[in-house]
Design a protein around this motif. Structure first.
Motif, mmCIF file in Angstrom:
data_model
loop_
_atom_site.group_PDB
_atom_site.id
_atom_site.type_symbol
_atom_site.label_atom_id
_atom_site.label_comp_id
_atom_site.label_asym_id
_atom_site.label_seq_id
_atom_site.Cartn_x
_atom_site.Cartn_y
_atom_site.Cartn_z
ATOM 1 N N ARG A 105 -16.315 -6.651 28.415
ATOM 2 C CA ARG A 105 -17.565 -6.118 27.871
ATOM 3 C C ARG A 105 -17.286 -5.379 26.572
ATOM 4 N NH1 ARG A 105 -21.886 -6.402 31.723
ATOM 5 N NH2 ARG A 105 -21.044 -7.852 33.246
ATOM 6 N N THR A 106 -18.267 -5.346 25.707
ATOM 7 C CA THR A 106 -18.156 -4.567 24.477
ATOM 8 C C THR A 106 -18.411 -3.102 24.797
ATOM 9 O OG1 THR A 106 -20.495 -4.760 23.913
ATOM 10 C CG2 THR A 106 -19.023 -6.526 23.130
ATOM 11 N N VAL A 107 -18.071 -2.253 23.849
ATOM 12 C CA VAL A 107 -18.294 -0.819 24.036
ATOM 13 C C VAL A 107 -19.788 -0.548 24.209
ATOM 14 C CG1 VAL A 107 -18.110 1.434 22.918
ATOM 15 C CG2 VAL A 107 -16.189 -0.153 22.832
ATOM 16 N N LEU A 108 -20.610 -1.231 23.444
ATOM 17 C CA LEU A 108 -22.060 -1.055 23.550
ATOM 18 C C LEU A 108 -22.563 -1.450 24.942
ATOM 19 C CD1 LEU A 108 -24.809 -0.424 22.283
ATOM 20 C CD2 LEU A 108 -24.866 -2.775 21.441
ATOM 21 N N GLU A 109 -22.088 -2.576 25.463
ATOM 22 C CA GLU A 109 -22.499 -3.017 26.799
ATOM 23 C C GLU A 109 -22.049 -2.034 27.877
ATOM 24 O OE1 GLU A 109 -22.447 -7.871 26.199
ATOM 25 O OE2 GLU A 109 -20.602 -6.845 26.753
ATOM 26 N N ILE A 110 -20.837 -1.506 27.724
ATOM 27 C CA ILE A 110 -20.339 -0.531 28.693
ATOM 28 C C ILE A 110 -21.189 0.730 28.640
ATOM 29 C CG2 ILE A 110 -18.382 0.936 29.338
ATOM 30 C CD1 ILE A 110 -16.570 -1.285 28.133
ATOM 31 N N ALA A 111 -21.518 1.173 27.428
ATOM 32 C CA ALA A 111 -22.346 2.370 27.268
ATOM 33 C C ALA A 111 -23.707 2.181 27.925
ATOM 34 C CB ALA A 111 -22.505 2.700 25.786
ATOM 35 N N GLU A 112 -24.279 1.005 27.775
ATOM 36 C CA GLU A 112 -25.575 0.722 28.401
ATOM 37 C C GLU A 112 -25.447 0.709 29.922
ATOM 38 O OE1 GLU A 112 -26.786 -2.961 26.628
ATOM 39 O OE2 GLU A 112 -27.401 -1.999 24.759
ATOM 40 N N GLN A 113 -24.372 0.120 30.429
ATOM 41 C CA GLN A 113 -24.199 0.052 31.888
ATOM 42 C C GLN A 113 -23.967 1.420 32.498
ATOM 43 O OE1 GLN A 113 -21.334 -2.964 33.275
ATOM 44 N NE2 GLN A 113 -23.109 -3.592 34.441
ATOM 45 N N VAL B 235 -28.897 -16.753 40.404
ATOM 46 C CA VAL B 235 -27.609 -16.188 40.781
ATOM 47 C C VAL B 235 -27.084 -15.241 39.709
ATOM 48 C CG1 VAL B 235 -25.193 -16.760 41.270
ATOM 49 C CG2 VAL B 235 -27.008 -18.105 42.293
ATOM 50 N N VAL B 236 -27.247 -15.584 38.449
ATOM 51 C CA VAL B 236 -26.736 -14.750 37.360
ATOM 52 C C VAL B 236 -27.429 -13.388 37.358
ATOM 53 C CG1 VAL B 236 -26.541 -14.546 34.847
ATOM 54 C CG2 VAL B 236 -26.122 -16.749 35.961
ATOM 55 N N GLU B 237 -28.739 -13.398 37.523
ATOM 56 C CA GLU B 237 -29.498 -12.143 37.540
ATOM 57 C C GLU B 237 -29.137 -11.310 38.768
ATOM 58 O OE1 GLU B 237 -34.154 -10.662 37.363
ATOM 59 O OE2 GLU B 237 -33.683 -12.792 37.594
ATOM 60 N N LEU B 238 -29.060 -11.951 39.918
ATOM 61 C CA LEU B 238 -28.704 -11.236 41.143
ATOM 62 C C LEU B 238 -27.294 -10.655 41.066
ATOM 63 C CD1 LEU B 238 -30.198 -13.596 43.857
ATOM 64 C CD2 LEU B 238 -30.989 -11.310 43.242
ATOM 65 N N GLU B 239 -26.375 -11.434 40.495
ATOM 66 C CA GLU B 239 -25.010 -10.941 40.372
ATOM 67 C C GLU B 239 -24.954 -9.702 39.484
ATOM 68 O OE1 GLU B 239 -20.506 -12.279 39.054
ATOM 69 O OE2 GLU B 239 -22.181 -13.633 38.674
ATOM 70 N N SER B 240 -25.719 -9.687 38.412
ATOM 71 C CA SER B 240 -25.709 -8.512 37.538
ATOM 72 C C SER B 240 -26.267 -7.290 38.258
ATOM 73 C CB SER B 240 -26.472 -8.790 36.245
ATOM 74 O OG SER B 240 -27.847 -8.920 36.492
ATOM 75 N N TYR B 241 -27.302 -7.482 39.078
ATOM 76 C CA TYR B 241 -27.839 -6.368 39.878
ATOM 77 C C TYR B 241 -26.782 -5.848 40.851
ATOM 78 C CZ TYR B 241 -32.668 -7.364 38.426
ATOM 79 O OH TYR B 241 -33.820 -7.549 37.715
ATOM 80 N N VAL B 242 -26.099 -6.766 41.526
ATOM 81 C CA VAL B 242 -25.102 -6.366 42.509
ATOM 82 C C VAL B 242 -23.921 -5.679 41.821
ATOM 83 C CG1 VAL B 242 -23.494 -7.195 44.275
ATOM 84 C CG2 VAL B 242 -25.810 -8.119 44.171
ATOM 85 N N ARG B 243 -23.473 -6.204 40.683
ATOM 86 C CA ARG B 243 -22.372 -5.571 39.947
ATOM 87 C C ARG B 243 -22.749 -4.153 39.516
ATOM 88 N NH1 ARG B 243 -17.965 -8.599 37.888
ATOM 89 N NH2 ARG B 243 -18.074 -10.748 38.577
ATOM 90 N N ARG B 244 -23.964 -3.975 39.067
ATOM 91 C CA ARG B 244 -24.426 -2.640 38.667
ATOM 92 C C ARG B 244 -24.453 -1.708 39.883
ATOM 93 N NH1 ARG B 244 -25.191 0.644 34.201
ATOM 94 N NH2 ARG B 244 -26.436 2.347 34.979
ATOM 95 N N ALA B 245 -24.906 -2.216 41.011
ATOM 96 C CA ALA B 245 -24.935 -1.406 42.238
ATOM 97 C C ALA B 245 -23.516 -1.045 42.676
ATOM 98 C CB ALA B 245 -25.672 -2.160 43.344
ATOM 99 N N ILE B 246 -22.585 -1.985 42.557
ATOM 100 C CA ILE B 246 -21.183 -1.716 42.903
ATOM 101 C C ILE B 246 -20.637 -0.607 42.014
ATOM 102 C CG2 ILE B 246 -18.834 -2.666 42.764
ATOM 103 C CD1 ILE B 246 -20.035 -5.363 43.691
ATOM 104 N N LEU B 247 -20.856 -0.724 40.726
ATOM 105 C CA LEU B 247 -20.359 0.274 39.782
ATOM 106 C C LEU B 247 -20.969 1.646 40.058
ATOM 107 C CD1 LEU B 247 -18.660 0.873 37.270
ATOM 108 C CD2 LEU B 247 -20.656 0.248 35.902
ATOM 109 N N ASN B 248 -22.274 1.699 40.257
ATOM 110 C CA ASN B 248 -22.940 2.980 40.534
ATOM 111 C C ASN B 248 -22.423 3.607 41.822
ATOM 112 O OD1 ASN B 248 -24.477 2.806 38.240
ATOM 113 N ND2 ASN B 248 -26.281 2.021 39.280
ATOM 114 N N GLN B 249 -22.272 2.802 42.862
ATOM 115 C CA GLN B 249 -21.797 3.334 44.130
ATOM 116 C C GLN B 249 -20.355 3.808 44.032
ATOM 117 O OE1 GLN B 249 -24.028 0.122 46.680
ATOM 118 N NE2 GLN B 249 -22.967 1.567 47.977
ATOM 119 N N TYR B 250 -19.541 3.092 43.271
ATOM 120 C CA TYR B 250 -18.147 3.505 43.097
ATOM 121 C C TYR B 250 -18.075 4.866 42.399
ATOM 122 C CZ TYR B 250 -13.565 3.993 41.067
ATOM 123 O OH TYR B 250 -12.361 4.496 40.670
#
Length: 165
Positions: free
Chosen positions: A126-134, A54-69
């Motif tokens: 999230r940290t600035v580094l994590e945001i930059a990576e995302q 669930v944790v891995e899937l949620e991160s994929y979905v969150r990334r997809a949400i952010l990219n689509q937004y």
């Protein structure tokens, strides 16, 4: 039942509300947030070969949400800039929209990247580094988006410099 179906059900049961809340913070609209989550789930699970936790899937979905937004906002901006070339303006525009929530209204004035940075920093913690990576950008770019967004939000919400620290 296929592996992906079990993973899908588990993800929605455990984290469906959190995903909708995350999308709502980005969009500021419940219907748009639901659509964003549904589209992200469709993208993730249509490309997923093997189920995950669930944790891995949620991160994929969150990334997809952010990219689509971000992509959707970019496309909408481009469309607003070019639609006058294709469409006649409406005769009557009765736009009398009152937004009670000042924060939601202030967030809607930010650019998609600024809004994404604010949501990731202050909602997702999230940290600035994590945001930059995302967002696939430099840390300095994230810091600049956060600083610009904070100044813009402070001006609209009447915050003082002490409350921004």
């Amino acid at each position: 039942m296929a592996d992906w179906e079990a993973a899908f059900g588990e993800l929605l049961t455990a984290r469906g509300g959190a995903l909708r809340s995350y999308a709502y913070l980005l969009t500021g609209d419940a219907a748009a947030a639901s659509d964003l989550v549904q589209d992200a789930l469709l993208r993730v699970f249509s490309r997923l070969r093997v189920g995950g936790d669930v944790v891995e899937l949620e991160s994929y979905v969150r990334r997809a949400i952010l990219n689509q937004y971000v992509d959707g906002r970019r496309r909408a901006t481009l469309w607003r800039q070019a639609r006058h070339l294709l469409v006649y303006p409406p005769v009557h525009e009765d736009v009398d929209v009152t937004i009670a929530d000042e924060v939601r209204q202030a967030l809607s004035t930010l650019s998609p990247k600024q809004r994404a940075c604010i949501v990731l920093r202050y909602y997702e913690d999230r940290t600035v580094l994590e945001i930059a990576e995302q967002l696939s950008c430099a840390e300095g770019t994230v810091k600049r988006h956060l600083a610009d967004a904070r100044v813009k939000l402070a001006a609209q919400l009447g915050a003082t410099k002490e409350s921004l620290r």
